[in-house]
Design a protein around this motif. Structure first.
Motif, PDB file in Angstrom:
ATOM      1  N   ILE A   1       0.897  -1.272   0.002  1.00  0.00           N
ATOM      2  CA  ILE A   1       0.003   0.000  -0.015  1.00  0.00           C
ATOM      3  C   ILE A   1       1.058   1.281   0.202  1.00  0.00           C
ATOM      4  N   GLU A   2       1.829   1.227   0.882  1.00  0.00           N
ATOM      5  CA  GLU A   2       2.854   2.403   0.904  1.00  0.00           C
ATOM      6  C   GLU A   2       3.626   2.556  -0.463  1.00  0.00           C
ATOM      7  N   LYS A   3       3.934   1.507  -0.808  1.00  0.00           N
ATOM      8  CA  LYS A   3       4.516   1.700  -2.382  1.00  0.00           C
ATOM      9  C   LYS A   3       3.700   2.115  -3.509  1.00  0.00           C
ATOM     10  N   LEU A   4       2.578   1.745  -3.344  1.00  0.00           N
ATOM     11  CA  LEU A   4       1.588   2.131  -4.515  1.00  0.00           C
ATOM     12  C   LEU A   4       1.211   3.521  -4.243  1.00  0.00           C
ATOM     13  N   ARG A   5       1.420   3.927  -3.136  1.00  0.00           N
ATOM     14  CA  ARG A   5       1.003   5.650  -2.624  1.00  0.00           C
ATOM     15  C   ARG A   5       2.366   6.340  -3.089  1.00  0.00           C
ATOM     16  N   GLU A   6       3.185   5.738  -3.010  1.00  0.00           N
ATOM     17  CA  GLU A   6       4.706   6.430  -3.315  1.00  0.00           C
ATOM     18  C   GLU A   6       4.645   6.793  -4.824  1.00  0.00           C
ATOM     19  N   PHE A   7       4.066   5.763  -5.416  1.00  0.00           N
ATOM     20  CA  PHE A   7       4.418   6.005  -6.917  1.00  0.00           C
ATOM     21  C   PHE A   7       2.843   6.619  -7.327  1.00  0.00           C
ATOM     22  N   GLN A   8       2.193   6.883  -6.663  1.00  0.00           N
ATOM     23  CA  GLN A   8       0.895   7.500  -6.964  1.00  0.00           C
ATOM     24  C   GLN A   8       0.074   6.861  -7.819  1.00  0.00           C
ATOM     25  N   ILE A   9      -0.242   5.576  -7.738  1.00  0.00           N
ATOM     26  CA  ILE A   9      -0.782   4.598  -8.299  1.00  0.00           C
ATOM     27  C   ILE A   9      -2.260   4.641  -7.697  1.00  0.00           C
ATOM     28  N   GLY A  10      -3.087   5.435  -8.108  1.00  0.00           N
ATOM     29  CA  GLY A  10      -4.459   5.612  -7.682  1.00  0.00           C
ATOM     30  C   GLY A  10      -5.511   5.524  -8.423  1.00  0.00           C
ATOM     31  N   GLN A  11      -6.697   4.970  -7.883  1.00  0.00           N
ATOM     32  CA  GLN A  11      -7.638   4.591  -8.540  1.00  0.00           C
ATOM     33  C   GLN A  11      -8.605   5.858  -9.167  1.00  0.00           C
ATOM     34  N   TYR A  12      -8.706   5.788 -10.685  1.00  0.00           N
ATOM     35  CA  TYR A  12      -9.703   6.496 -11.171  1.00  0.00           C
ATOM     36  C   TYR A  12     -10.911   6.342 -11.128  1.00  0.00           C
ATOM     37  N   ILE A  13     -11.964   7.083 -10.599  1.00  0.00           N
ATOM     38  CA  ILE A  13     -13.266   6.802 -10.406  1.00  0.00           C
ATOM     39  C   ILE A  13     -14.246   7.468 -11.884  1.00  0.00           C
ATOM     40  N   ARG A  14     -14.749   6.858 -12.402  1.00  0.00           N
ATOM     41  CA  ARG A  14     -15.460   7.173 -13.674  1.00  0.00           C
ATOM     42  C   ARG A  14     -16.666   8.263 -13.317  1.00  0.00           C
ATOM     43  N   GLU A  15     -16.707   9.299 -13.976  1.00  0.00           N
ATOM     44  CA  GLU A  15     -17.804  10.388 -13.468  1.00  0.00           C
ATOM     45  C   GLU A  15     -19.224   9.797 -13.779  1.00  0.00           C
TER      46      GLU A  15
ATOM     47  N   MET B   1      -4.205  -1.584  -8.218  1.00  0.00           N
ATOM     48  CA  MET B   1      -3.320  -2.427  -8.536  1.00  0.00           C
ATOM     49  C   MET B   1      -2.780  -3.369  -7.382  1.00  0.00           C
ATOM     50  N   GLY B   2      -3.756  -3.597  -6.454  1.00  0.00           N
ATOM     51  CA  GLY B   2      -3.379  -4.514  -5.350  1.00  0.00           C
ATOM     52  C   GLY B   2      -3.320  -5.780  -5.514  1.00  0.00           C
ATOM     53  N   GLY B   3      -3.982  -6.076  -6.629  1.00  0.00           N
ATOM     54  CA  GLY B   3      -3.771  -7.580  -7.192  1.00  0.00           C
ATOM     55  C   GLY B   3      -2.569  -8.303  -7.312  1.00  0.00           C
ATOM     56  N   VAL B   4      -1.502  -7.232  -7.352  1.00  0.00           N
ATOM     57  CA  VAL B   4      -0.120  -7.902  -7.193  1.00  0.00           C
ATOM     58  C   VAL B   4      -0.101  -8.618  -5.911  1.00  0.00           C
ATOM     59  N   LEU B   5      -0.493  -8.198  -4.781  1.00  0.00           N
ATOM     60  CA  LEU B   5      -0.526  -8.632  -3.566  1.00  0.00           C
ATOM     61  C   LEU B   5      -1.239 -10.057  -3.302  1.00  0.00           C
ATOM     62  N   ILE B   6      -2.347  -9.969  -4.162  1.00  0.00           N
ATOM     63  CA  ILE B   6      -3.068 -11.122  -4.312  1.00  0.00           C
ATOM     64  C   ILE B   6      -2.319 -12.343  -4.839  1.00  0.00           C
TER      65      ILE B   6
ATOM     66  N   HIS C   1     -14.400  -2.130   3.564  1.00  0.00           N
ATOM     67  CA  HIS C   1     -15.060  -1.133   3.669  1.00  0.00           C
ATOM     68  C   HIS C   1     -14.614  -0.116   4.878  1.00  0.00           C
ATOM     69  N   PRO C   2     -14.016   0.939   4.863  1.00  0.00           N
ATOM     70  CA  PRO C   2     -13.504   1.565   3.703  1.00  0.00           C
ATOM     71  C   PRO C   2     -12.302   1.321   3.325  1.00  0.00           C
ATOM     72  N   ALA C   3     -12.080   0.904   1.963  1.00  0.00           N
ATOM     73  CA  ALA C   3     -10.887   0.137   1.270  1.00  0.00           C
ATOM     74  C   ALA C   3      -9.624   0.969   1.547  1.00  0.00           C
ATOM     75  N   GLU C   4      -8.621   0.361   1.855  1.00  0.00           N
ATOM     76  CA  GLU C   4      -7.242   1.238   1.873  1.00  0.00           C
ATOM     77  C   GLU C   4      -6.543   0.886   0.580  1.00  0.00           C
ATOM     78  N   ILE C   5      -6.957  -0.125  -0.254  1.00  0.00           N
ATOM     79  CA  ILE C   5      -6.475  -0.682  -1.628  1.00  0.00           C
ATOM     80  C   ILE C   5      -7.365  -1.387  -2.164  1.00  0.00           C
ATOM     81  N   PHE C   6      -7.240  -1.357  -3.670  1.00  0.00           N
ATOM     82  CA  PHE C   6      -8.152  -1.760  -4.726  1.00  0.00           C
ATOM     83  C   PHE C   6      -7.462  -3.026  -5.302  1.00  0.00           C
ATOM     84  N   MET C   7      -8.088  -3.989  -5.723  1.00  0.00           N
ATOM     85  CA  MET C   7      -7.284  -4.942  -6.241  1.00  0.00           C
ATOM     86  C   MET C   7      -6.870  -4.582  -7.946  1.00  0.00           C
TER      87      MET C   7
END
Length: 378
Positions: free
Chosen positions: A46-60, A75-80, A276-282
């Motif tokens: 989670i920390e590395k994903l935040r560091e690389f600014q890999i955040g979820q885009y929410i469609r309008e 991209m938390g699926g890497v953890l899975i 919920h509330p999610a700290e990471i998405f897959m």
């Protein structure tokens, strides 16, 4: 690897390692290892994903309540994938070709999802891979799995015979039965089998992908589906249970119980951070991999026709999208649901996100229990 080292190599000298011969023990070890990996390295990922600014885009066009989730690490699926594949590698018998087949299928579907997420998140192209490109890659991987299974069938390590729920005697063979009716077109029988496998695995992958829209929804349903697959895999490879339940026994299949157990443990570990509330998405890297894994295992253990019940919620989500799109195109823009996939429809009806998630988990459990009851209701 540990099975090879501790049992096959050290057991003759240290009798205590006899326990590693038992599939149930290694399945529990694999599940617990997967859970611990997920829990321990989750914060780092989670920390590395935040560091690389890999955040979820929410469609309008999605529910407005979801806009606050924008920027949550994805991209938390890497953890899975790590949580599932590493324990499988450690605790399963790596001389079994089906173990490698399922692991490679999971990894390749994850790679497709990774490419899609990478384009969307890193290159800031919201559409990611085009729909046709993604589907084409999924069908390519699924076709590869089918071709390998055909090769195993020719050596007597796999069967193209279907197990039909509620039917004891009716077990059609997708290849042999076709060959009897068209012996001069033998190749067409194998093509039909390959196409069938492609539809099952690619469809499963996309169904899980469509379900991944609420915190913990897809991963919670995956835990239940993987648990059902663990039971089905174990009994399919067990000589006593398979005979009692009148299943087609496939000895090589039993080793996949370790993989399914790891999928349960790894999914629980991910749910710890995805609840919920999610700290990471897959992301697609997780949903496509999990769906591909579920579909591949179902095909290998000959429970393709039971898959709609094993993953009942996934099927409902996928069907809701198909009905919505079909209705929109054929009825001049009229919709059946307020929004598709189905979970968004209930959100717009006023259900809270937590209520939708909990009730869908309940439905998933009911579907899975029904799938298991069909073993005896034959």
């Amino acid at each position: 690897m540990l099975y090879w080292l501790l049992y096959q190599k050290l057991f003759p000298y240290f009798r205590i390692f006899r326990i590693f011969r038992y599939l149930t023990f290694r399945t529990v070890c694999g599940s617990l290892t997967a859970l611990l990996i997920g829990l321990l390295i989750g914060p780092y990922v989670i920390e590395k994903l935040r560091e690389f600014q890999i955040g979820q885009y929410i469609r309008e066009e999605g529910p407005q309540s979801h806009q606050k989730k924008s920027g949550t690490p994805t991209m938390g699926g890497v953890l899975i994938l790590i949580s599932i594949l590493v324990p499988t590698f450690l605790w399963s018998d790596l001389s079994n070709p089906l173990v490698w087949l399922v692991m490679m299928s999971t990894l390749l579907f994850g790679a497709i999802g990774f490419a899609d997420d990478y384009i969307k998140v890193v290159h800031r192209r919201n559409q990611g891979l085009t729909a046709w490109a993604k589907l084409g890659l999924q069908l390519l991987v699924s076709g590869g799995v089918a071709v390998v299974l055909v090769g195993l069938e020719t050596h007597g390590n796999y069967s193209t015979r279907l197990m039909v729920p509620f039917a004891k005697r009716f077990r059609p063979d997708l290849v042999i039965d076709s060959l009897l009716h068209m012996p001069h077109l033998w190749w067409l029988a194998y093509v039909g089998f390959v196409v069938f496998v492609m539809i099952v695995i690619a469809g499963s992958s996309n169904a899980v992908n469509l379900t991944d829209g609420l915190d913990g929804l897809a991963i919670g349903c995956t835990i239940i589906a993987a648990g059902a697959l663990t039971v089905l895999t174990y009994v399919s490879g067990h000589v006593v249970f398979a005979d009692y339940l009148e299943l087609q026994r496939m000895p090589l299949v039993s080793e996949l119980t370790v993989f399914c157990g790891a999928m349960v443990g790894g999914s629980i570990g991910f749910l710890w951070y995805n609840a919920h509330p999610a700290e990471i998405f897959m992301g697609d890297v997780g949903s496509l991999a999990l769906g591909g894994a579920i579909g591949t295992v179902a095909v290998v253990i000959k429970q393709e026709l039971l898959l709609p019940f094993i993953g009942g919620v996934f099927i409902l989500e996928a069907v809701s999208v198909m009905l919505q799109v079909g209705s929109y195109k054929l009825r001049n823009g009229k919709r059946i649901f307020k929004m598709a996939p189905l979970h968004h429809h209930f959100e717009l009806m006023g259900w809270s996100e937590s209520k939708v998630i909990a009730r869908f988990w309940i439905m998933a459990l009911v579907f899975a229990l029904f799938a298991l009851t069909t073993l005896k209701l034959r």
